[in-house]
Enzyme design. Structure first.
Site, short mmCIF file in Angstrom:
data_model
loop_
_atom_site.label_atom_id
_atom_site.label_comp_id
_atom_site.label_asym_id
_atom_site.label_seq_id
_atom_site.Cartn_x
_atom_site.Cartn_y
_atom_site.Cartn_z
CD GLU A 49 -1.75 -2.35 1.64
OE1 GLU A 49 -0.57 -2.58 1.98
OE2 GLU A 49 -2.67 -3.20 1.73
CG PHE A 111 -10.43 -9.14 11.47
CD1 PHE A 111 -9.22 -9.53 12.02
CD2 PHE A 111 -10.63 -9.26 10.10
CE1 PHE A 111 -8.22 -10.05 11.22
CE2 PHE A 111 -9.62 -9.78 9.29
CZ PHE A 111 -8.41 -10.18 9.85
CD GLN A 112 -7.75 -7.15 7.85
OE1 GLN A 112 -8.58 -6.92 6.98
NE2 GLN A 112 -6.59 -7.73 7.60
CE LYS A 161 -17.28 -6.49 3.21
NZ LYS A 161 -16.66 -7.77 3.58
CG MET A 478 22.58 12.13 3.61
SD MET A 478 23.83 13.24 2.95
CE MET A 478 23.04 13.83 1.46
C1 TPP Z 1 12.35 5.88 5.48
C2 TPP Z 1 13.65 6.51 5.85
N1 TPP Z 1 14.43 5.95 6.78
C3 TPP Z 1 15.61 6.50 7.12
C4 TPP Z 1 16.02 7.66 6.53
C5 TPP Z 1 17.35 8.29 6.95
N2 TPP Z 1 18.27 8.33 5.81
C6 TPP Z 1 18.44 9.45 5.07
S1 TPP Z 1 19.50 9.23 3.82
C7 TPP Z 1 19.78 7.64 4.27
C8 TPP Z 1 20.73 6.78 3.48
C9 TPP Z 1 20.23 6.45 2.14
O1 TPP Z 1 21.04 5.47 1.61
P1 TPP Z 1 20.98 5.08 0.08
O2 TPP Z 1 19.60 4.93 -0.36
O3 TPP Z 1 21.88 3.93 -0.14
O4 TPP Z 1 21.52 6.38 -0.66
P2 TPP Z 1 22.93 7.10 -0.60
O5 TPP Z 1 22.86 8.14 0.46
O6 TPP Z 1 23.96 6.06 -0.32
O7 TPP Z 1 23.05 7.70 -1.96
C10 TPP Z 1 19.05 7.30 5.39
C11 TPP Z 1 19.10 5.99 6.05
C12 TPP Z 1 15.17 8.22 5.57
N3 TPP Z 1 15.46 9.37 4.97
N4 TPP Z 1 14.00 7.63 5.24
#
Ligand code: TPP
Lengths: 564, 173
Positions: A49, A111-112, A161, A478
């Site tokens: 979803e 439920f749900q 529903k 990042m």
């Molecule tokens: C749902 C979610 N969880 C955690 C984060 C924190 N976060 C920001 S950037 C990042 C790393 C992203 O890694 P990747 O997709 O491999 O991209 P890169 O930075 O290596 O290009 C994280 C964990 C986020 N932005 N969104």
């Protein structure tokens, strides 16, 4: 003739001219899926979803039409929360229909059952629980109206529903009137005039453009205005595409990972023209030292975003299309020699741009691939094919914003406000579903792509031939970058070497998988990937130590800008 | 600074939680909040007393205006307005303090609404200043329990918080 609630749902959306909805079935919405069976309303069944909401969001961003999705009650509904919050932060119009247990069972822990209205209250523009089938058509009309007008946003409609099963006469309302909802569209002429006077007397003005410019479909008016007045333009992440990035007066993105020239211009300006932007902390850094000597003109359709972070000297509430047109009328009637007036300023800006362009050390032929190089190569191949880009979140997202070129609005779909990993891939699918022939490219990190990777099945099933570039640095890049700079290089949980074999994974789904491990392979992989008529994963095994520059650390100022 | 904001809202399911959720979600403070039906049963009036500097109160106003179910918002603080609060106070009554309680209640134009061998229940209405003053004085006499309604307010004179005007003063049309 009497129709069931489920039929009313379908007929109402057809009356609205909706061509496509996204969703996933379940117990509470069985009647609805029954009505969809062989109906004219096209429904695209996803794999999760959250994917459905992001697809509807991507569809919305790419087309300007309201994205719509349907899910079942309970877990189906709660799975939409991230997608809804994401759309809310970026002011994207969405209509989310959630199934609900029978009206009389609500509150009994049936439920749900989930109180999805309660759960999503802080991240929806509005929500409705339909308790009587006779209210359904009107609610759909109002929901769409609220989602798409004023400052757009997600609207949730909860459908018990038994309301879907109950019957009523169907007549779809022709118009909506909500006594408590009157967005302001026309900008106040006196305020616009004041803004124009300020522009005339400024010597170093800057246009600071946000996503509102794209929402308002005012890109052409902005172009006219900027070209005529010769005022340099910087855009936020959400504003990418609002102004052609290769233009001489384009400064690119501003903020934490913005260009040197954009950040310097905003720092030095005496008139900041904030149009459809909201002074997000990723843009401003330390608030009290942001753009310290400027007057601020702030134009937004939402009075609430004016004066929230930075107080405006000249606030203008209204629709940017209307306001840009009026500003252009002022420009037209005016005799200012803009080129001469802004000559020194533009010279200064050109110098900044020249002295500190975006840069990185390109790799040697057999060296580790630099992620920036991949983005530049993609840009080179795709440029003349009017691509739509979507991004995941992280370093790859920032490099995409920095190194891709943009000529048109609605061609850069990126999660700005919420920064949602897992957004980019389904958003690309939503954009592709809206236009199967368009070239749609998703720029992803190896972390993010795994957050909604299951939607590859949706892509295959529906012939959504998106091209996904995975910049695989084996890290949550990042996060790793922040740990390197601010946490003593303690790479806590950010190294992810056990990635799946993305090529095999793509193939397992029936898609095409390609891989480049050396710089010399990059171009051939892109060339091949973009030419295949199938969903493609292009994996680029990148240098894991690369960082995004420039960087203004959180809460700091341009003086603290770290350069490559 | 303390602000009194009056709001007309659609008398609908969930409106109160939209308003209170806005305050908690955005970190605005609520000193008191009252809701009740108005002359039009489809419309409720809320009176919210909040604290904040001008910038915060401006945001409160704007954010409230953004809620779809909110018909009208007005910060009446700077205007001429009448405000009242109702309080019920239970005080322990003894041989010694009965007369004093009656005397103070009388001065504040309160009423004893319930009498038992060991306690009086007193009703006081007035501005919050008056209510606070009453509490202060009655406290040493053996205060047991307090229930306050929170403030309600109306503008003075013929001015009304009707829905004829547009929701926002920034409205250009
Ligand atoms: C749902 C979610 N969880 C955690 C984060 C924190 N976060 C920001 S950037 C990042 C790393 C992203 O890694 P990747 O997709 O491999 O991209 P890169 O930075 O290596 O290009 C994280 C964990 C986020 N932005 N969104």
């Amino acid at each position: 003739m009497k129709l069931s609630g489920a039929q009313i749902f379908v007929e109402s959306l057809l009356k609205e001219g909706v061509d496509l909805i996204f969703g996933y079935p379940g117990g509470a919405v069985l009647p609805l899926y029954d009505a969809l069976y062989k109906s004219k309303l096209k429904h695209l069944r996803v794999r999760h979803e959250q994917g459905a909401v992001h697809m509807a969001d991507g569809y919305s961003r790419a087309t300007g039409r309201c994205g719509i999705c349907v899910v079942t009650s309970g877990p189906g509904a709660t799975n939409t929360v991230t997608g809804i919050a994401n759309a809310y932060m970026d002011s994207i119009p969405l209509l989310v229909f959630t199934g609900q247990v029978n009206v009389e069972m609500i509150g009994n822990d049936a439920f749900q059952e989930a109180d999805i209205i309660g759960i999503t209250r802080p991240c929806t523009k509005h929500s409705f629980l339909v308790r009587d089938v006779r209210d359904l058509a009107k609610t759909i009309k109002e929901g769409l109206y609220i989602a798409t007008t004023g400052k757009p946003g997600p609207v949730l409609i909860d459908l018990p529903k038994n309301v879907l099963l109950a019957t009523a006469d169907f007549s779809y309302p022709k118009s909506v009137s909500i006594r408590s909802y009157h967005p302001t569209y026309e900008g106040h002429p006196a305020q616009i005039k004041k803004a124009f006077q300020a522009i005339k007397s400024a010597s170093k003005p800057v246009l600071y453009i946000g996503g509102g410019m794209i929402t308002a479909n005012a890109g052409k008016e902005l172009y006219k205005f900027a070209m005529k007045t010769k005022i340099p333009v910087t855009t936020t992440l959400m504003g990418m595409g609002a102004f052609p990035s290769d233009n001489a007066i384009s400064l690119g993105m501003l903020g934490m990972h913005g260009t040197y020239s954009a950040n310097m211009a905003v720092h030095e300006t005496d008139l900041l023209l904030a149009l459809g932007s909201r002074f997000d902390d990723r843009v401003t850094g330390k608030l009290d030292q942001f753009s310290p000597s400027s007057k601020v003109v702030h134009v937004d359709i939402d009075p609430g975003s004016i004066g929230k972070n930075v107080s405006a000297d000249i606030p203008v509430v209204g629709d940017l299309l209307d306001i840009m047109k009026k500003l252009n009328q002022h420009v037209q009637k005016d005799k200012t020699g803009w080129k001469e007036k802004h000559k020194d300023w533009l010279t200064q800006i050109a110098e900044w741009k020249k002295r500190y362009p975006l840069k990185y050390k390109p790799a040697k032929k057999d060296g580790k691939i630099k992620p920036q190089q991949v983005i530049e190569a993609i840009d080179e191949f795709a440029k003349d094919k009017s691509p739509i880009y979507s991004t995941e979140v992280g370093q790859a997202q920032m490099w995409a914003a920095q190194f891709l070129s943009f000529t048109e609005p609605r061609t850069f779909l990126s999660s700005g406000g919420l920064g949602t990993m897992g957004f980019g891939f389904p958003a690309a699918l939503g954009a592709q579903a809206a236009d199967q022939k368009r070239l749609v490219i998703c720029i992803a990190g190896d972390g993010s792509i795994q957050m909604n990777i299951q939607e590859l099945a949706t892509a295959i099933e529906n012939g959504l031939n998106v091209k996904v570039a995975i910049l695989n640095n084996g890290t949550l890049g990042m996060v790793r970058q922040w740990q390197e700079f601010f946490h003593g290089k303690r790479y806590s949980s950010s190294i992810m070497p056990n990635y799946p074999d993305f090529v095999k994974l793509a193939e397992a789904y029936g898609a095409v998988g390609l891989r480049a491990t050396k710089t010399s392979e990059v171009k051939s992989v892109i060339k091949k990937g973009l030419s295949v008529n199938k969903p493609v994963f292009m994996e680029f095994v990148c240098d894991p130590s690369e960082n995004v520059f420039p960087m203004v650390p959180a809460g700091k100022t341009v003086k603290d800008m770290m350069l490559a | 600074m303390k602000h009194t904001i009056t709001i007309l809202v659609e008398n609908r399911f969930g409106v109160l939680s939209r308003v209170s959720g806005l305050f908690s979600g955005r970190g605005f403070n609520i000193e008191s909040l009252t809701v009740g039906e108005t002359e039009d049963p489809a419309v409720s009036r809320m009176t919210i007393v909040t604290r904040g500097d001008d910038k915060i109160v401006e945001q409160i106003n704007k954010q409230l205006n953004k809620l779809i179910d909110v018909i009208k918002v007005r910060d009446v603080t700077a205007e001429e307005f009448v405000d009242r609060e109702l309080m019920l106070v239970k005080v322990s009554a003894t041989e010694k303090n009965r007369a004093e309680i009656l005397r103070i209640t009388d001065i504040f134009r309160g009423r004893i609404v319930d009498v038992s061998p060991k306690a009086y229940t007193i009703e006081v209405t007035g501005s919050d200043g008056k209510i606070d003053a009453f509490l202060e004085i009655i406290k040493p006499l053996g205060l047991k329990e307090v229930a306050r309604t929170g403030k309600i307010a109306l503008s003075r004179g013929s001015k009304m918080l009707t829905e004829k005007n547009n929701k926002d003063k920034n409205n250009g049309r």
